[in-house]
Structure formats: C-alpha cells, structure tokens
Design an enzyme around this catalytic site. Sequence first.
Site, PDB file in Angstrom:
ATOM      1  CG  HIS A  13     -93.868  28.495 -91.213  1.00  7.09           C
ATOM      2  ND1 HIS A  13     -93.138  27.608 -91.782  1.00  7.09           N
ATOM      3  CD2 HIS A  13     -93.983  29.523 -92.134  1.00  7.09           C
ATOM      4  CE1 HIS A  13     -92.585  27.602 -92.684  1.00  7.09           C
ATOM      5  NE2 HIS A  13     -92.808  29.077 -93.092  1.00  7.09           N
ATOM      6  CE  LYS A  67     -94.595  37.116-100.335  1.00  5.54           C
ATOM      7  NZ  LYS A  67     -94.544  35.754 -99.740  1.00  5.54           N
ATOM      8  CD  GLU A  83     -98.359  32.138 -93.306  1.00  2.79           C
ATOM      9  OE1 GLU A  83     -98.322  31.815 -94.701  1.00  2.79           O
ATOM     10  OE2 GLU A  83     -97.334  31.979 -92.399  1.00  2.79           O
ATOM     11  N   GLY A 123     -90.358  27.589 -97.784  1.00  6.53           N
ATOM     12  CA  GLY A 123     -90.066  27.418 -96.283  1.00  6.53           C
ATOM     13  C   GLY A 123     -90.972  26.153 -95.594  1.00  6.53           C
TER      14      GLY A 123
HETATM   15  P1  ADP Z   1     -93.859  30.180 -99.732  1.00 10.50           P
HETATM   16  O1  ADP Z   1     -92.839  29.398 -98.495  1.00 10.50           O
HETATM   17  O2  ADP Z   1     -92.531  31.188-100.377  1.00 10.50           O
HETATM   18  O3  ADP Z   1     -94.732  31.002 -99.091  1.00 10.50           O
HETATM   19  P2  ADP Z   1     -95.387  28.461-100.968  1.00 10.50           P
HETATM   20  O4  ADP Z   1     -96.226  27.957 -99.682  1.00 10.50           O
HETATM   21  O5  ADP Z   1     -96.115  29.176-102.060  1.00 10.50           O
HETATM   22  O6  ADP Z   1     -94.050  29.064-100.470  1.00 10.50           O
HETATM   23  O7  ADP Z   1     -94.898  27.135-101.689  1.00 10.50           O
HETATM   24  C1  ADP Z   1     -94.062  27.229-102.943  1.00 10.50           C
HETATM   25  C2  ADP Z   1     -93.693  25.479-103.245  1.00 10.50           C
HETATM   26  O8  ADP Z   1     -94.858  25.110-103.566  1.00 10.50           O
HETATM   27  C3  ADP Z   1     -92.939  25.714-104.298  1.00 10.50           C
HETATM   28  O9  ADP Z   1     -91.643  24.767-104.206  1.00 10.50           O
HETATM   29  C4  ADP Z   1     -93.646  25.065-105.454  1.00 10.50           C
HETATM   30  O10 ADP Z   1     -93.103  24.168-106.407  1.00 10.50           O
HETATM   31  C5  ADP Z   1     -94.656  24.152-104.614  1.00 10.50           C
HETATM   32  N1  ADP Z   1     -95.783  24.074-105.450  1.00 10.50           N
HETATM   33  C6  ADP Z   1     -96.871  24.616-105.932  1.00 10.50           C
HETATM   34  N2  ADP Z   1     -97.845  24.054-106.482  1.00 10.50           N
HETATM   35  C7  ADP Z   1     -97.120  22.620-106.649  1.00 10.50           C
HETATM   36  C8  ADP Z   1     -97.696  21.430-107.241  1.00 10.50           C
HETATM   37  N3  ADP Z   1     -98.883  21.474-108.060  1.00 10.50           N
HETATM   38  N4  ADP Z   1     -97.057  20.242-106.853  1.00 10.50           N
HETATM   39  C9  ADP Z   1     -95.688  20.281-106.472  1.00 10.50           C
HETATM   40  N5  ADP Z   1     -95.330  21.315-105.687  1.00 10.50           N
HETATM   41  C10 ADP Z   1     -96.113  22.611-105.804  1.00 10.50           C
END
Ligand code: ADP
Length: 396
Positions: A179, A14, A383, A210
């Site tokens: 984190h 990324k 981040e 996570g």
């Molecule tokens: P990562 O740890 O990979 O960076 P993210 O912070 O992008 O993950 O979070 C991903 C999670 O956020 C997924 O489980 C996704 O379903 C959840 N998510 C995103 N938008 C919503 C929403 N509107 N309602 C519930 N969960 C959500």
Amino acid sequence: MLIFVLNAGSSSLKYQLINAQTSELKASGVVERIGIDGILKHVVSKNKKLTIEAFIPSHKEAIELILETLTHDETKTINSIDEIQAIGHRVAHGGEFFKGSTIVNEKVIKKIEELIPLAPLHNPANILGMKICMDLMPNIPNVAVFDTAFHQTMPEVHFLFPVPHEDYTEHHLRKYGFHGTSHSYVSNEAIKLLNNKKNSRIIVCHLGNGSSICAIKDGKSINTSMGLTPLGGLMMGTRSGDIDAGVIPYLMDRKNMDTHQIIDYLNKKSGILGVSGISSDLREIISAANEGDQRASVTIDMMCNRVRKYVCAYAGLLGGVDAICFTAGIGENSTLIREKVCFNLEFMGIELDDEKNQLKSSGNIEINKKSSKTKIFVIPTNEELVIAKDTYNLVK
Ligand code: ADP
C-alpha cells in the site's frame, strides 16, 4: 498529459485515464472475471456509465476492449489511443531492487519476473499487463509504480525478521510492506494539512478490504504492518494478519492441510469473514452487530483492537504523533471504526470530536477536538493519481 493507469490482477483489470497535470479523472473502470466469463464496467466523467457483459478470454482481449471503449462513440473520452501519452502500471512487489518508480524496459521486466516468488499472485499479472500494453501501444512509454517502494526507507531494525540472518541475505526474507502509494499520498496530504511541519510524525491507517498501518517520520516510512507478503499485520476482510506462526504446523497437522490449503485458509477464509462467519464486508458485520449478533460485535472489536495496538506501538516508535490519518473504504467511511480506534487514547493526546467524526466529505477533513494534541484526519486515498503523477514525472 493523459496517462492510462492500469492495475492488473490475476482475473481483473482496473484502469483510469487521468490528466496528470490537472489531476482530472477522464474515465475509469474495471474488467472482472477475465477467463471465466467477463464483464466490463466503465465510467466516463462520473455520470455516463456502461456495462458490457461478454466473454473475455484473456488480459489481451480485456485491454483491447478497454481501449475500444475509451475511443467508442457512446463512451468516447479520446479520439484515438494516440492521445494516451504514457501508461502507469501498479506493480505489487519491487523487492529491494526498486526504491521508486521506473520506466519499463526489458531489464526492468526481468527484475520484476525475478521477484515472482515474493508475489506469486500479483507480479505475473502486472508483467502481463505491461507486455500487452507494449504490444498494443508500442510507441507509448510505460512506467512501473511499486506498492513496496515507499517502504524501502525502513531501517534494518524494523524490516528484519528475528530468524537466521542468512535467510535474509540468501532468500530475501524480510518485511517489505505494501500500500506504499496510498501511504505516500495520504502522508503527503497530512503534511500539507500540518502546514508543512518539519520533523512530522504521522500514522496512516489504510483500512479497506486489505489493510495496513504505516509510521511515517519526516515523510519517510519507518515501519509498516504488512510483511514479506500482504498477509501480515492487521486483521483484514479475509486475511488473518499477524498470528502465532505455530498455528500453521498445528493446523496442517490437525486438518491434514497442504501448503496451498493453509495459504488459502489464512488469505481467503480468515479475518473478518472467518471470525464473523457472515461476510468480509464490514458493512454487513456492523448491521449484524446492530441486530444483536454477538460474534459480529466481537469481530469488530478484534479488528479495531489490532489497529489500536499498532497505533500505540507506532506512536511510541515515532516518539509522539502529530497526525493520525484514516483512509480507504473503512477508514474513509466508518465513523464507528474511527471512534473505536481512537477510544480511550486521550492520555496520548488523541481526542476525537464525535460530531466532526460524523461529517461526510469527499475531501480531506479534520475530526479531532480543538484541544487534541494530535490531529485526526480523514484523507481519501488516491493511488491512481500517485501512479499518474509518478508516470508523468518520469516521462515528461
Ligand atoms: P480494497 O482493499 O478492496 O480497495 P476498499 O478500500 O474499497 O477495499 O474497502 C472495502 C471495505 O470498506 C469493505 O469492507 C467495506 O465494507 C468497507 N466500507 C465501505 N463503506 C463503509 C461504511 N460506510 N462503513 C463501514 N465499512 C465500509
């Protein structure tokens, strides 16, 4: 100063190009499936998007492709890679060596290599990213920003595991937490929203794929839910989080699993995915629960109960709490999860305002009732911006 921020994983990269002084995001993207087939998704200034599907055999070709894309006609953000003034790398594990970000040199790389046993999936990819950048852009300084560094302020009583002490002194067995850049950024934002209150007590709930929670006193991490590895603490997308350690030998015995299989089971097949049997994506679980799927409802409640347990425990540790902050994919977007986490905590002075909880915003918002003793904030994490700013501060 233009900073190239790189987060190198085992099969993905990324990246963001950020002006560290103005915080302006110039371009961002991700290269996925490196060594499998390869796909690059590149975004320039929010609206111009480009997807390239090509075989990308290794991280080197991936970084070359990113640099080409940044300087390419259609998606051109900079005229030449010489405009990049420094590179900030996200590094998973800094052990006890790194209590803050640092300029990368041979000695630093060697230390990060020594820490590979603590982060076997992540540190090798992070080192690879640094070495390739040093090779492709030899005159540009590199900075390592560690996921663990913010938690190095945890006192011994919180970071030691209740096992024989020599395993800490000889094998570095302890809680490190992860984190860190997110907890640091979000708690700093919260302190600003609290008008720079002295003796601040903040709980950050980073709920994404996570997830981890952090107790922050006067801007310093005093405890966090992840442990030696990012498997500890909360129930996550595919990770179990805390479970009775007795589960491990029991399952290995009953299902004839080896170490690799049990690690895979707890990291990739458990959590929201394992319990629901549907998906690791919480949105799908919420939809299923709305359609009456009982197991999906139980999954949501299990996840939230674990968050609640930590919130209450950390409020106790901090001797009260000035602000609870929700961040990351779930924390920023799910009104339902925030509602369930805050449910019935009025006795602790935590009062969610149901209407404000429904507000959508790309910035920081306050969602508690006026009468609430504890502020409840939604603070989108950033981040990459922390990495860019740390990099700028070290190289300027
Ligand atoms: P990562 O740890 O990979 O960076 P993210 O912070 O992008 O993950 O979070 C991903 C999670 O956020 C997924 O489980 C996704 O379903 C959840 N998510 C995103 N938008 C919503 C929403 N509107 N309602 C519930 N969960 C959500």
